[in-house]
Design an enzyme around this catalytic site. Structure first.
Site, PDB file in Angstrom:
ATOM      1  N   THR A  86     -57.645  15.491  11.269  1.00  0.00           N
ATOM      2  CA  THR A  86     -56.509  16.309  11.712  1.00  0.00           C
ATOM      3  C   THR A  86     -55.372  15.476  12.298  1.00  0.00           C
ATOM      4  O   THR A  86     -54.198  15.720  11.988  1.00  0.00           O
ATOM      5  CB  THR A  86     -57.008  17.349  12.745  1.00  0.00           C
ATOM      6  OG1 THR A  86     -57.997  18.147  12.095  1.00  0.00           O
ATOM      7  CG2 THR A  86     -55.880  18.235  13.240  1.00  0.00           C
ATOM      8  N   ASP A 136     -73.224  17.218   2.374  1.00  0.00           N
ATOM      9  CA  ASP A 136     -73.207  18.194   3.468  1.00  0.00           C
ATOM     10  C   ASP A 136     -73.834  19.498   2.990  1.00  0.00           C
ATOM     11  O   ASP A 136     -73.171  20.371   2.449  1.00  0.00           O
ATOM     12  CB  ASP A 136     -71.774  18.422   3.949  1.00  0.00           C
ATOM     13  CG  ASP A 136     -71.721  19.455   5.081  1.00  0.00           C
ATOM     14  OD1 ASP A 136     -72.806  19.932   5.492  1.00  0.00           O
ATOM     15  OD2 ASP A 136     -70.610  19.779   5.535  1.00  0.00           O
ATOM     16  N   HIS A 178     -64.051  20.474  13.623  1.00  0.00           N
ATOM     17  CA  HIS A 178     -62.953  19.994  12.769  1.00  0.00           C
ATOM     18  C   HIS A 178     -61.668  20.660  13.228  1.00  0.00           C
ATOM     19  O   HIS A 178     -61.633  21.884  13.410  1.00  0.00           O
ATOM     20  CB  HIS A 178     -63.216  20.348  11.304  1.00  0.00           C
ATOM     21  CG  HIS A 178     -64.367  19.599  10.710  1.00  0.00           C
ATOM     22  ND1 HIS A 178     -65.358  20.194   9.972  1.00  0.00           N
ATOM     23  CD2 HIS A 178     -64.675  18.289  10.753  1.00  0.00           C
ATOM     24  CE1 HIS A 178     -66.215  19.285   9.571  1.00  0.00           C
ATOM     25  NE2 HIS A 178     -65.840  18.111  10.040  1.00  0.00           N
ATOM     26  N   GLY A 188     -63.392  14.104  15.166  1.00  0.00           N
ATOM     27  CA  GLY A 188     -62.932  13.174  16.203  1.00  0.00           C
ATOM     28  C   GLY A 188     -61.557  13.493  16.783  1.00  0.00           C
ATOM     29  O   GLY A 188     -61.243  13.079  17.896  1.00  0.00           O
ATOM     30  N   SER A 247     -62.168  13.825   1.010  1.00  0.00           N
ATOM     31  CA  SER A 247     -62.883  15.087   0.857  1.00  0.00           C
ATOM     32  C   SER A 247     -62.805  15.506  -0.614  1.00  0.00           C
ATOM     33  O   SER A 247     -62.058  14.905  -1.398  1.00  0.00           O
ATOM     34  CB  SER A 247     -62.222  16.158   1.720  1.00  0.00           C
ATOM     35  OG  SER A 247     -60.907  16.384   1.216  1.00  0.00           O
ATOM     36  N   ASP A 251     -66.509  12.296   1.869  1.00  0.00           N
ATOM     37  CA  ASP A 251     -66.691  13.099   3.089  1.00  0.00           C
ATOM     38  C   ASP A 251     -67.029  14.545   2.701  1.00  0.00           C
ATOM     39  O   ASP A 251     -66.343  15.143   1.870  1.00  0.00           O
ATOM     40  CB  ASP A 251     -65.364  13.051   3.868  1.00  0.00           C
ATOM     41  CG  ASP A 251     -65.443  13.700   5.229  1.00  0.00           C
ATOM     42  OD1 ASP A 251     -66.510  13.632   5.855  1.00  0.00           O
ATOM     43  OD2 ASP A 251     -64.409  14.248   5.674  1.00  0.00           O
ATOM     44  N   HIS A 287     -68.353  13.648  13.760  1.00  0.00           N
ATOM     45  CA  HIS A 287     -67.313  14.373  13.021  1.00  0.00           C
ATOM     46  C   HIS A 287     -66.387  15.053  14.016  1.00  0.00           C
ATOM     47  O   HIS A 287     -66.727  15.222  15.184  1.00  0.00           O
ATOM     48  CB  HIS A 287     -67.957  15.422  12.100  1.00  0.00           C
ATOM     49  CG  HIS A 287     -68.475  14.843  10.828  1.00  0.00           C
ATOM     50  ND1 HIS A 287     -67.924  15.133   9.598  1.00  0.00           N
ATOM     51  CD2 HIS A 287     -69.474  13.956  10.590  1.00  0.00           C
ATOM     52  CE1 HIS A 287     -68.577  14.474   8.667  1.00  0.00           C
ATOM     53  NE2 HIS A 287     -69.527  13.747   9.239  1.00  0.00           N
TER      54      HIS A 287
HETATM   55  O1  G3H Z   1     -64.963  15.010   8.151  1.00  0.00           O
HETATM   56  C1  G3H Z   1     -63.904  14.738   8.745  1.00  0.00           C
HETATM   57  C2  G3H Z   1     -63.778  14.879  10.173  1.00  0.00           C
HETATM   58  O2  G3H Z   1     -64.911  15.320  10.763  1.00  0.00           O
HETATM   59  C3  G3H Z   1     -62.435  15.076  10.743  1.00  0.00           C
HETATM   60  O3  G3H Z   1     -62.385  15.917  11.881  1.00  0.00           O
HETATM   61  O4  G3H Z   1     -60.093  16.787  11.598  1.00  0.00           O
HETATM   62  O5  G3H Z   1     -61.276  17.015  13.762  1.00  0.00           O
HETATM   63  O6  G3H Z   1     -60.504  14.795  13.000  1.00  0.00           O
HETATM   64  P1  G3H Z   1     -60.987  16.139  12.611  1.00  0.00           P
HETATM   65 ZN    ZN Z   2     -66.313  16.335   9.155  1.00  0.00          ZN
END
Ligand code: G3H
Ligand code: ZN
Length: 290
Positions: free
Chosen positions: A232, A105, A180, A209, A49, A83, A207
């Site tokens: 996360t 984004d 997220h 996940g 990121s 990202d 996204h």
């Molecule tokens: O862009 C990164 C992700 O969408 C991560 O999402 O933190 O829920 O795994 P997450």
């Molecule tokens: Zn994301």
């Protein structure tokens, strides 16, 4: 080895599996991805990121990922991706630094402006052979957040279809029920995914996940998801293990001893995702190192 993202995705599309795009924050989490990839015999996307780039520096990020991919991941093909890039400037710098894929984004902008900015990025990126991910319908929450319930707006499928046609992006992210972070009411709207995938043939990126149950992830992959972002779960594995190690070893002063269990914890989380996503055991043949 470091490869172009397109080489990974084409194999995933043919094989009907998904590749994990893992958010890294430091050398230790990069090592965790590489070790998991070798152990699982899996491809992987390492993604950063803007916050991670700010923390590590852009040049160190590209050099560390590239050298870990070459020397630790050995035969495991790994691609580097930006990202949630928020500006033309960021994507420009990442393209110049050697990323093979960037995410612009602009989903928080009005739809027409999202199309305009994304199209500009596509023109630049494609002239350098770099792939672009676009996003429609902002994905809510925040990396690392753990909460109860959250309001999760979803993308309009017609807008997703129009966006892909007008911008020429290579991969597409859209809000389809995930968030997220990890929240109780997160889900994957399989019907919405079906409506999008009926018209959109480029790879779909899921996204948010973390926090989605395994059975739903498997159904999403069957429904045409080829990339799944995990942030996360990595942050939590790293930090909770580090906190415990520090608590159990209050007199330890060697950072390597304090952080090694966290590398292992990240490896474990990622290894399990690779098995779940079906990328384990999938090294595409004939890849050329970048
Ligand atoms: O862009 C990164 C992700 O969408 C991560 O999402 O933190 O829920 O795994 P997450
Ligand atoms: Zn994301």
């Amino acid at each position: 080895m470091l490869v172009h993202i397109k080489d990974l995705i084409e194999d995933a599309q043919k094989g009907g599996y998904a590749i994990g795009a893992f958010n890294v924050h430091n050398l230790e989490s990069i090592l965790g991805v590489a070790q998991a990839a070798v152990r699982a015999g899996s491809t992987a996307i390492i993604q950063v990121s803007e916050g991670a780039i700010k923390y590590m520096g852009l040049k160190p990020t590209t050099h560390i990922v590239s050298t870990v991919a070459k020397n630790v991941a050995d035969g495991a093909p790994i691609a580097l991706h930006l990202d949630h890039g928020s500006s033309f400037q960021t994507v420009f710098e990442c393209i110049a630094a050697g990323f093979s894929s960037v995410h612009i984004d602009a989903s928080a902008l009005p739809f027409d402006e999202n199309i305009r900015l994304t199209k500009q990025v596509v023109e630049l990126a494609h002239s350098k052979g770099v792939w672009v991910q676009g996003e429609v319908g902002a994905i809510v929450g925040g990396h690392g957040e753990r909460g109860g319930k959250i309001d999760i707006p979803k993308a309009n499928p017609q807008e997703v279809i129009e966006f892909v046609r007008k911008t020429g992006v290579d991969t597409i992210a859209a809000a389809i029920g995930t968030a997220h972070g990890t929240f109780e009411n997160e889900d994957v709207d399989l019907e919405l995914l079906r409506q999008i995938k009926a018209k959109v043939k480029i790879p779909f990126v899921l996204h948010g996940g973390s926090g989605i149950e395994d059975a739903k992830i498997r159904q999403a992959i069957k429904g045409g998801v080829n990339i799944i972002n995990i942030g996360t779960d990595i942050k939590v594995a790293f930090s909770e293990t580090l906190k415990k190690t520090c608590k159990d070893n209050p007199d330890e002063t060697d950072p390597r001893k304090l952080m090694s269990p966290s590398i292992k914890a990240v490896e474990e989380v990622i290894y399990n995702k690779m098995v779940l996503f079906g990328s384990a055991g999938h090294y595409p043949l004939g890849l050329i190192e970048t």
